[in-house]
Motif scaffolding. Structure first.
Motif, PDB file in Angstrom:
ATOM      1  N   THR A  84      -2.719  -0.049   3.453  1.00  0.00           N
ATOM      2  CA  THR A  84      -2.055   0.989   4.217  1.00  0.00           C
ATOM      3  C   THR A  84      -2.695   1.762   5.363  1.00  0.00           C
ATOM      4  O   THR A  84      -2.472   1.586   6.271  1.00  0.00           O
ATOM      5  CB  THR A  84      -1.110   1.955   3.392  1.00  0.00           C
ATOM      6  N   LEU A  96       2.620   7.427   6.257  1.00  0.00           N
ATOM      7  CA  LEU A  96       1.823   6.455   5.639  1.00  0.00           C
ATOM      8  C   LEU A  96       0.408   6.800   5.394  1.00  0.00           C
ATOM      9  O   LEU A  96      -0.132   6.478   4.213  1.00  0.00           O
ATOM     10  CB  LEU A  96       1.762   5.320   6.574  1.00  0.00           C
ATOM     11  N   ARG A 129       7.046  -1.064   3.891  1.00  0.00           N
ATOM     12  CA  ARG A 129       5.745  -0.417   3.477  1.00  0.00           C
ATOM     13  C   ARG A 129       5.864   0.991   3.114  1.00  0.00           C
ATOM     14  O   ARG A 129       5.451   1.489   1.877  1.00  0.00           O
ATOM     15  CB  ARG A 129       4.573  -0.835   4.317  1.00  0.00           C
ATOM     16  N   LEU A 130       6.393   1.804   3.685  1.00  0.00           N
ATOM     17  CA  LEU A 130       6.591   3.145   3.679  1.00  0.00           C
ATOM     18  C   LEU A 130       7.585   3.421   2.380  1.00  0.00           C
ATOM     19  O   LEU A 130       7.205   4.327   1.693  1.00  0.00           O
ATOM     20  CB  LEU A 130       7.529   3.903   5.033  1.00  0.00           C
ATOM     21  N   ARG A 147       3.562   6.930  11.020  1.00  0.00           N
ATOM     22  CA  ARG A 147       2.032   6.920  10.813  1.00  0.00           C
ATOM     23  C   ARG A 147       1.807   8.055   9.988  1.00  0.00           C
ATOM     24  O   ARG A 147       0.900   8.064   9.119  1.00  0.00           O
ATOM     25  CB  ARG A 147       1.490   6.981  12.007  1.00  0.00           C
ATOM     26  N   MET A 171       5.159   2.684  -0.715  1.00  0.00           N
ATOM     27  CA  MET A 171       4.484   3.748  -0.615  1.00  0.00           C
ATOM     28  C   MET A 171       4.889   5.152  -1.280  1.00  0.00           C
ATOM     29  O   MET A 171       4.222   5.740  -2.131  1.00  0.00           O
ATOM     30  CB  MET A 171       3.889   4.198   0.560  1.00  0.00           C
ATOM     31  N   TYR A 188      -1.482  -0.790   8.227  1.00  0.00           N
ATOM     32  CA  TYR A 188      -0.112  -0.639   8.633  1.00  0.00           C
ATOM     33  C   TYR A 188      -0.054   0.746   9.325  1.00  0.00           C
ATOM     34  O   TYR A 188       0.623   0.991  10.163  1.00  0.00           O
ATOM     35  CB  TYR A 188       0.770  -0.556   7.259  1.00  0.00           C
ATOM     36  N   ALA A 189      -0.789   1.739   8.808  1.00  0.00           N
ATOM     37  CA  ALA A 189      -0.759   3.103   9.377  1.00  0.00           C
ATOM     38  C   ALA A 189      -1.248   2.944  11.017  1.00  0.00           C
ATOM     39  O   ALA A 189      -0.741   3.482  11.853  1.00  0.00           O
ATOM     40  CB  ALA A 189      -1.546   4.117   8.622  1.00  0.00           C
TER      41      ALA A 189
END
Length: 713
Positions: A165, A185, A143-144, A182, A147, A169-170
C-alpha cells in the motif's frame, strides 16, 4: 440474502447526485452481487457482499458515476463466483464488465513466484486503467476498505499488504490527486507496518494538541478578520499534518517531534483564482513571509494537477505558519483529484474543457503505456512504475518555454526522453541556460534545457547509471535489448556463413523451403531466432551447418560455394554488443587473436598468448579463427603501466601528454611503489598497435618517466 434495505448508507450518498433510474440500477447490482456471493463470508465476519458495498460507498463519497458504483459492487464476482464476464455484459453492459475485468486478478494462470504474480496483476490493472481511469479508482477504494479491516489478518500478512500500500497504492492516489484516499491509505499503512512507531507518534500528537489549540484558534481568527475586512468570502481552516506525513518529515530532515510541530498549518479557501493572489497579499501584510519559501502551484501545477499557493510566515510567539491558499474548485480537486473532474461519454458530459488534473492524469497514463511497451517483463514494469511515482519534482523549460516536470535529481538525459523518445536516443550533449554541460548533469527548477542531438548517436549503457525517470530507464533498456538482439542475429549469420563453407555451401543459396523446414524441425518462431541463438552461443554454427548439409544430401539443388573454409572471421570493432574484447588481455588490431563462443555473451576475443585461453583447450568446438579487418578505424581499449618519479603534478602531466597524442583515457589507477617512485595504470583507447607504440615512445621521452609499457596477463 441481504435485503435492499441494507443499502441505506450507499443509496443515501448516491441520491445526492444520481437520478432515480441510476439508483435502481445500483439496487439491481446489489441484488445480483448478493446472490452471486451467497454463502461467502469475510475474515472480518459477516456476509461477503458487505465488502463490495463498502467499496461502492467510498466511491459514492467522491461522487463517482453510477457505472463505477455498479462495478464496485460487482468487482469480485468474476474472480470469486461462477458468473462470467459475459454474464455481467448481459445484465449491466460492456463498460461495467470491462471495469470489473480490469480489477480482476489473473488467478487462473501459473506464476513462478508470488512477486511475479503480483507484478503481472498490477500490469493488467494498469493496462485496463489506460482504457478507463475508473478501474484504478475502484481498485483504490477496494484497497482502502481492505486496509480499514486489515486487523483480522496475521501480522506478517498485515505488514506485506501495508508495504504494498505504501509503495504502490498510496503513491498512485497521490499521482492522481486523490488526497483523501492518499492520507487514509498512508496512515493505515503506517499503523500496520510500524505499529509501535504509530502508537508513540499518535500519543505525542494528542498530548501536544491541547497546548497548540489556543494558538491555532488565535491565528485562525486573525486571518479570518483580516480577510473579512477586505470583503473576502473565505474559509480559514487550521489543520494538523497526518501522522505518516509527520513521520516522513521527521525521518527525512532528522527532526525531533517538537521541531516538526513548530509549524502551524492553515488552509484559506476563497472563491476565484484572482482572490487567491489578492488573499496572499493580505496574509503577507499580516505576517512577514520567510524568504524563498513561497511556491506558486497555480501557475505551475504539480504533476497530479494540484493547484494552490503555498507560503511560510513568521507568526506570533515566534512560531512558523504554513498557509495554503486555493479556490473552492482547487480544494475539491485537491481532495478528490481525477475523480472530481473526470468526464464520461454521457449525454450531459462536457469534455471540451479538461481540467489540469485530467490533463496530467492522461499524460501519466500515456507514459505508463510507453513504459509497458518497452518493459522486459512484469517485474521490470512494476519497478519502473515505482520509480515513476516520485514524491519530489522539479520544473524545467524547453528553449520554446514549455514546462517539463521531472523528479528531483533528474539529468539532461531524463529531460531528453521526457520531451520525446527519439530525442533521448539521439542526444549527444546539453546546454543548461546556454552553458554546455555533460549529459549526466543534474537539473534544477527554473533552468532552460536544450538538447544537442546527432543522427549517428545511440543510447549508451552507462546512461543507466545516472538516469532517474522510469521512461528513460525503460526506453534505454528496450533499445539496448533490441540492439543486442540485432547484433546477435548479424553475428549468427556471419558464423553460420563461415561454418557452411566447410561443407562447400553458400549461405546465400539457402532456399525458403529449407529455411522453413529447419525452423519447424528446431521448434523456433522464425529464422532470425536461430541466427540470434547462434550469435549468443546458445547453438553451435557447425552443428546447424551439418544439419543443413544432411538435409541437402542426395538432392539436385545442392548449394555449392567457393572453397574458403580456412578464412578467419574478420573483426572490425563495429559488430555491436555481442562481440566482446577480453578485459584480461585487451586485444587490439595487430595482435594475434582467437575467438571463443561464450553462451549468452556471444563472441569473446582474446590475444592468442593470453593465459586464460588455456582454460578453453578442452572445448575446441567453441574456438573460432578470427582476424582483424585491415580497414577498421574503431578504437580499442588497452592497458599500459607507467613508472614515474614522485613529484607534484605527475599524474596531470602524464594525462596531458597522452591527450596531446589524441588518445582518450578511459580510466586510471595510481599507487606508490616506494618513497621515490609511483606506478600508474591507464586504460586508453587506441586504433592499433602502431598507435600504441607511438604513444609509448612519446611517454618514454618524458624526463620523470622511468618506464612505460603495455600490461600483459
Amino acid at each position: 440474502m441481504p435485503t435492499p434495505n441494507s443499502l441505506e448508507g450507499l443509496i443515501e450518498k448516491a441520491e445526492r447526485y444520481l437520478n432515480a433510474e441510476q439508483i435502481q440500477q445500483i439496487q439491481a447490482a446489489f441484488e445480483f452481487g448478493a446472490l452471486a456471493h451467497a454463502g461467502q463470508t469475510r475474515k472480518a465476519g459477516g456476509a461477503y457482499i458487505w465488502h463490495p458495498v463498502a467499496v461502492a460507498e467510498i466511491l459514492a463519497e467522491i461522487q463517482l458515476d453510477h457505472e463505477s458504483l455498479i462495478a464496485a459492487i460487482l468487482h469480485d464476482v468474476i474472480e470469486d463466483t461462477p458468473y462470467t464476464k459475459q454474464d455481467i455484459i448481459d445484465r449491466f453492459g460492456e463498460r461495467v464488465a470491462e471495469m470489473i475485468d480490469g480489477v480482476t486478478k489473473l488467478g487462473k494462470l501459473a506464476f513462478d513466484t508470488p512477486q511475479e504474480a503480483q507484478a503481472e496483476n498490477f500490469r493488467k490493472m494498469m493496462l485496463a486503467m489506460s482504457r478507463d481511469i475508473r478501474v484504478i479508482l475502484i481498485k483504490l477504494a477496494d484497497r482502502l476498505h481492505n486496509m480499514r479491516t486489515l486487523g483480522v489478518m496475521r501480522p506478517d500478512k498485515q505488514r506485506r499488504i501495508a508495504r504494498e500500500t505504501l509503495d504502490i497504492y498510496a503513491p498512485i492516489a497521490a499521482r492522481l490527486g486523490i488526497n483523501s484516499f492518499r492520507i487514509e491509505l498512508e496512515d493505515l499503512g503506517f499503523r500496520a507496518m510500524y505499529p509501535l512507531r504509530f502508537s508513540a507518534l499518535e500519543k505525542a500528537v494528542k498530548k501536544a494538541r491541547g497546548n497548540r489549540k489556543e494558538v491555532v484558534e488565535q491565528i485562525t481568527e486573525a486571518l479570518q478578520t483580516r480577510l473579512k475586512q477586505e470583503g473576502f468570502k473565505a474559509e480559514v481552516i487550521g489543520r494538523e499534518k497526518h501522522l505518516f506525513s509527520l513521520y516522513k518529515k521527521m525521518r527525512k530532515k532528522r527532526l525531533s517531534f517538537e521541531e516538526v510541530l513548530d509549524i502551524f498549518a492553515f488552509r484559506v479557501i476563497v472563491e476565484t483564482v484572482d482572490d487567491c493572489y489578492r488573499a496572499l497579499g493580505l496574509v503577507h501584510s499580516l505576517y512577514k513571509p520567510l524568504p524563498g519559501k513561497f511556491k506558486d502551484y497555480i501557475a505551475i501545477p504539480k504533476p497530479n494537477g494540484y493547484q494552490s499557493l503555498h507560503t511560510l510566515l513568521f507568526g506570533p510567539y515566534g512560531v512558523h505558519i504554513e498557509v495554503q491558499i486555493r479556490s473552492e474548485v482547487m480544494h475539491k480537486v485537491s481532495e478528490h483529484g481525477i475523480a472530481a473532474h473526470w468526464h464520461y461519454k454521457e449525454a450531459n458530459a462536457n469534455e471540451s474543457n479538461p481540467s489540469p488534473v485530467d490533463v496530467r492524469a492522461q499524460e501519466w497514463v500515456r507514459n505508463l503505456l510507453e513504459i509497458q511497451q518497452s518493459a522486459g517483463n512484469s517485474l521490470d514494469f512494476l519497478e519502473n512504475v515505482k520509480i515513476d511515482l516520485f514524491p519530489d519534482v522539479i520544473y524545467v523549460f524547453t528553449p520554446q518555454g514549455e514546462i517539463i516536470t521531472l523528479p528531483k535529481n533528474a539529468t539532461a538525459v531524463d529531460f531528453a526522453y521526457a520531451v520525446h523518445t527519439n530525442l533521448g536516443h539521439a542526444c549527444v550533449g546539453c546546454r543548461i541556460d546556454r552553458q554546455l554541460v555533460p549529459l549526466r548533469s543534474v537539473l534544477e527548477s527554473g533552468q532552460t534545457v536544450e538538447i544537442i542531438k546527432s543522427k549517428e548517436i545511440q543510447p549508451n549503457p552507462t546512461w543507466l547509471n545516472f538516469v532517474t525517470t522510469a521512461k528513460a530507464r525503460s526506453q534505454i533498456r528496450h533499445f539496448l535489448k533490441n540492439q543486442h538482439s540485432q547484433s546477435a542475429t548479424d553475428l549468427g549469420q556471419r558464423l553460420l556463413t563461415k561454418a557452411m563453407r566447410i561443407h562447400n555451401m553458400a549461405y546465400s543459396g539457402l532456399s525458403e523451403e529449407l529455411i522453413a523446414k529447419l525452423v519447424q524441425d528446431l521448434n523456433l518462431e522464425n529464422w532470425d531466432q536461430l541466427l540470434e541463438e547462434i550469435g549468443l552461443g546458445q547453438r553451435m554454427a557447425g552443428l546447424v551447418s551439418k544439419q543443413i548439409h544432411d538435409n541437402l544430401l542426395g538432392k539436385d539443388d545442392h548449394i555449392i560455394s567457393e572453397k574458403g573454409q580456412h578464412q578467419p572471421l574478420a573483426i572490425s570493432g563495429t559488430e555491436g554488443l555481442v562481440v566482446n574484447y577480453a578485459q584480461c588481455c585487451h586485444p587490439i588490431p595487430g595482435d594475434e587473436i582467437i575467438g571463443f563462443i561464450s553462451t549468452g555473451k556471444g563472441l569473446v576475443i582474446h590475444r592468442h598468448d593470453c593465459k586464460n585461453v588455456k582454460h578453453f583447450q578442452n572445448q575446441p568446438d567453441k574456438w573460432l579463427d578470427v582476424d582483424w579487418d585491415p580497414n577498421s578505424q574503431e578504437l580499442f581499449a588497452v592497458e599500459i603501466q607507467v613508472e614515474t618519479k614522485n613529484q607534484r603534478g605527475a599524474l596531470a602531466l602524464i594525462a596531458s601528454e597522452i591527450a596531446n597524442t589524441k588518445t582518450d583515457i578511459e580510466r586510471v589507477r595510481s599507487e606508490d611503489k616506494d618513497e621515490t617512485y609511483s606506478v600508474m595504470n591507464f586504460v586508453i583507447l587506441v586504433r592499433n598497435r602502431d598507435h600504441l607504440n607511438e604513444l609509448l615512445r612519446h611517454l618514454r621521452r618524458i624526463p620523470i618517466i622511468e618506464k612505460a609499457q603495455r600490461v600483459f596477463t
